[in-house]
Design a protein around this motif. Structure first.
Motif, PDB file in Angstrom:
ATOM      1  N   LEU A   1       0.812  -1.222   0.000  1.00 13.37           N
ATOM      2  CA  LEU A   1       0.000   0.000   0.000  1.00 13.37           C
ATOM      3  C   LEU A   1       0.842   1.267   0.000  1.00 13.37           C
ATOM      4  CD1 LEU A   1      -2.163  -2.135   0.576  1.00 13.37           C
ATOM      5  CD2 LEU A   1      -3.231  -0.533   2.159  1.00 13.37           C
ATOM      6  N   SER A   2       2.126   1.172   0.350  1.00 14.90           N
ATOM      7  CA  SER A   2       2.972   2.368   0.359  1.00 14.90           C
ATOM      8  C   SER A   2       3.233   2.886  -1.054  1.00 14.90           C
ATOM      9  CB  SER A   2       4.305   2.079   1.050  1.00 14.90           C
ATOM     10  OG  SER A   2       5.116   1.207   0.275  1.00 14.90           O
ATOM     11  N   LEU A  13      -2.863   6.665   5.106  1.00 10.47           N
ATOM     12  CA  LEU A  13      -2.103   5.621   5.779  1.00 10.47           C
ATOM     13  C   LEU A  13      -0.699   6.094   6.150  1.00 10.47           C
ATOM     14  CD1 LEU A  13      -1.918   2.604   6.638  1.00 10.47           C
ATOM     15  CD2 LEU A  13      -1.142   2.103   4.311  1.00 10.47           C
ATOM     16  N   ASN A  14      -0.136   6.982   5.336  1.00  9.76           N
ATOM     17  CA  ASN A  14       1.216   7.494   5.608  1.00  9.76           C
ATOM     18  C   ASN A  14       1.318   8.142   6.986  1.00  9.76           C
ATOM     19  OD1 ASN A  14       1.531   6.728   2.979  1.00  9.76           O
ATOM     20  ND2 ASN A  14       2.107   8.737   2.194  1.00  9.76           N
ATOM     21  N   SER A  15       0.260   8.827   7.414  1.00 11.03           N
ATOM     22  CA  SER A  15       0.274   9.496   8.723  1.00 11.03           C
ATOM     23  C   SER A  15       0.362   8.483   9.852  1.00 11.03           C
ATOM     24  CB  SER A  15      -0.992  10.353   8.892  1.00 11.03           C
ATOM     25  OG  SER A  15      -1.057  11.362   7.913  1.00 11.03           O
ATOM     26  N   PHE A  16      -0.393   7.398   9.747  1.00 10.72           N
ATOM     27  CA  PHE A  16      -0.365   6.372  10.785  1.00 10.72           C
ATOM     28  C   PHE A  16       0.997   5.677  10.823  1.00 10.72           C
ATOM     29  CE2 PHE A  16      -5.020   5.804   9.316  1.00 10.72           C
ATOM     30  CZ  PHE A  16      -5.385   6.984   9.944  1.00 10.72           C
ATOM     31  N   ARG A  51       6.359   4.744  13.685  1.00 14.56           N
ATOM     32  CA  ARG A  51       7.816   4.676  13.542  1.00 14.56           C
ATOM     33  C   ARG A  51       8.530   5.729  14.396  1.00 14.56           C
ATOM     34  NH1 ARG A  51       9.807   1.791   8.916  1.00 14.56           N
ATOM     35  NH2 ARG A  51       8.296   1.428   7.235  1.00 14.56           N
ATOM     36  N   ASP A  52       7.891   6.857  14.650  1.00 15.87           N
ATOM     37  CA  ASP A  52       8.518   7.985  15.344  1.00 15.87           C
ATOM     38  C   ASP A  52       8.831   7.610  16.800  1.00 15.87           C
ATOM     39  OD1 ASP A  52       8.666  10.503  16.965  1.00 15.87           O
ATOM     40  OD2 ASP A  52       8.324  11.426  15.018  1.00 15.87           O
ATOM     41  N   GLU A  56      -4.178  -0.414  14.971  1.00 23.33           N
ATOM     42  CA  GLU A  56      -5.568  -0.775  14.706  1.00 23.33           C
ATOM     43  C   GLU A  56      -6.082  -0.055  13.458  1.00 23.33           C
ATOM     44  OE1 GLU A  56      -9.928  -0.461  16.945  1.00 23.33           O
ATOM     45  OE2 GLU A  56      -8.080  -0.338  18.104  1.00 23.33           O
ATOM     46  N   ARG A  57      -5.775   1.238  13.343  1.00 21.40           N
ATOM     47  CA  ARG A  57      -6.230   1.997  12.176  1.00 21.40           C
ATOM     48  C   ARG A  57      -5.579   1.476  10.892  1.00 21.40           C
ATOM     49  NH1 ARG A  57      -6.316   8.387  13.565  1.00 21.40           N
ATOM     50  NH2 ARG A  57      -4.164   8.046  14.195  1.00 21.40           N
ATOM     51  N   ILE A  58      -4.308   1.090  10.976  1.00 15.55           N
ATOM     52  CA  ILE A  58      -3.636   0.507   9.820  1.00 15.55           C
ATOM     53  C   ILE A  58      -4.321  -0.803   9.429  1.00 15.55           C
ATOM     54  CG2 ILE A  58      -1.471  -0.531   9.014  1.00 15.55           C
ATOM     55  CD1 ILE A  58      -0.057   1.577  10.852  1.00 15.55           C
TER      56      ILE A  58
END
Length: 219
Positions: A6-7, A13-16, A21-22, A37-39
């Motif tokens: 999906l990337s 999705l990029n925000s999640f 990772r941060d 969960e959101r992913i």
């Protein structure tokens, strides 16, 4: 195996993914679990497009409405303990699915750089003729996915198999591709460069189980 990364297409999705990772944001365990969960919800939505559907008519207060609904018997299986938030996200969308749970962990026999996958606890309904969704957030070496599927075989032969992960290493993707049939699917939010000498994904995000639920004691 059909791989759906999906990337490849920019989305919310990029925000999640950024937040899990941060190193600063992931200190908040509740937010980490919620992001996984959101992913899972996003991955589940994309996966749903590959299912078979049938027409259905319903009655509204003012008339009739036609729609299509998926008509597959789904069994959702997650690998404990890291798989729980991902399982919840998928279950939010496949709320009528049957559920299976399995424990799999790395057992280091002689040194930290070599290990085998040990499968212990397993609870599973019949898989015969059903659609199996096997969820594990981190697809590192791919050995856990394969060991889990081998442990599930006595419960029947699924009609279709979908693997769901948040982050994988290319080595893990290649490994599962060799061990699952060509018509199986892998749904993954991102694929990272490689594994380090201990079998962890680089750059990855760390230990998903520890980040979600706290550090465990090593035996």
């Amino acid at each position: 195996m059909q791989i759906h990364n999906l990337s490849k297409t920019p989305s919310v999705l990029n925000s999640f993914m950024l937040e899990i990772r941060d190193t600063n944001i992931q200190k908040d365990r509740m937010r980490f679990r919620r992001n996984i969960e959101r992913i899972g919800e996003v991955l589940g939505y994309e996966l749903s497009k590959s299912l078979t559907f049938e027409a259905k008519t319903i009655e509204t207060p003012l008339g009739s409405s036609n729609t299509t609904l998926y008509n597959e018997d789904i069994v959702l299986c997650s690998i404990l303990r890291a798989g729980v938030p991902l399982h919840n996200g998928l279950l939010n969308y496949f709320d009528k699915a049957e559920n299976a749970f399995i424990s799999a962990y790395r057992h280091h026999k002689h040194n930290p750089e070599s290990f085998e996958i040990i499968v212990e606890y397993l609870a599973c309904p019949s898989l015969e003729g059903k659609t199996l969704i096997l969820a594990d957030p981190m697809l590192a070496t791919g050995q856990s996915m394969v060991a889990t599927f081998e442990a599930l075989k006595p419960f029947g032969t699924p009609k279709d198999i979908h693997l769901v992960s948040v982050i994988g290493a290319q080595e893990g993707v290649d490994f599962v591709s060799q061990h699952f049939e060509k018509n199986a699917h892998l749904w993954i939010a991102d694929i990272d460069d490689h594994l380090n000498d201990k079998g962890y994904i680089i750059p990855g995000l760390g230990d998903a189980g520890d980040l979600a639920f706290g550090h465990k004691l090593q035996q």
